[in-house]
Motif scaffolding. Sequence first.
Motif: not given
Lengths: 314, 58
Positions: B9-11, B14-15, B17-18, B21-22, B25, B29, B32-33
């Motif tokens: 499902h599209e839902l 999106r979950r 991708s979230r 993405g997190l 990130a 991070f 970088l630290v």
Amino acid sequence: MTDTSTSTSAFDAEKEAGFGDYFALLKPRVMSLVVFTALVGLIVAPVPVHPVVALAAILFIALGGGASGALNMWWDADIDRLMQRTRKRPIPTGKVEEGEAFAIGIALSVLAVVMLFLAANAVAAGLLAFTIFFYVVIYTMWLKRATPQNIVIGGAAGAFPPMIGWAVATGGISVEAVLMFALTFAWTPPHFWALALFVKNDYAKAEVPMLTVTHGRAITRRHILGYTLALAVVALALGLTSIGGPIYMAVALVLNVMFIKGAFAIARRDDAACEADNHLAERRFFKLSLAYLFLHFGALLVEATLAPLGLGGW
Amino acid sequence: MATQIRAEHELHRRRLSRNVGLGVALVLFVALVFGLTIAKVGTDPTDDLGVPGTEASQ
């Protein structure tokens, strides 16, 4: 009945946020200006910075700017729903909840300030914290809806990044940093008011006082000219400091002559002339304003890059 | 026998991708630290750790 509606909304795919929706909370387009001007402030400073420290500092400055954008969207959610330009933001579309935006904004603000302190120094971190406070509390919460000078105050918040970049390298503030701040500060009002003269906006619907509405378009034209003249003084004064040089001065001279000419053209016009040529002078002035800021900071960067070769600077 | 829902499902997209993405990130991070730590330790003039002949290594 209630159960049915609850379960329907729980699986409403349209309201499910993707990563991009959370990223949009951070106002990426504003962030790009923050990154560029902060980077210039950092590079033109007389103290060299380790590349990894510079990268980290710029990222945390950008993150702080983004966090203040999220807090701005949290506070302004009510008016964002009313205006065409902002209706598609993550909160008005229902993809991100107001509380989520607030939590993300606060968490990222604290993270950005603490990390900038660890990566650079207390002055840079303090300036970043003040910028976030200024943009969110002074501008967004207090003055944006209270005075038609809101653009001027918002411009001040956007003008801090080169000063923070300078503080990352030097650990302090100097006349160069203040003039870089003043350049963006004085540039913002003519830039936005020129746009307000030719774009139909619905700030009145949201009860946000805009100079074009509260004081009229003729006064706005005169304000543009006033700030443009002040801007020219700041831009040329910056060229006389240690970070200026002949290249910057030549760029500043040409751009400010063009900008003042454009501002006089706008000030002399009335609305009839404006309608007749579809706001040609205002559109030209706005386009020039975009190049204006980029080229001034770009020229400072060129001076700093050529300095080690004995070519840049005075 | 339990029925499995297989339709994407599209839902779910999106979950995903979230989450991805997190995840990206957070990894960036951490990197970088780590990079920041190496840069700081390597360039701090007041830090004489590991330098022979200095007070800390004697």
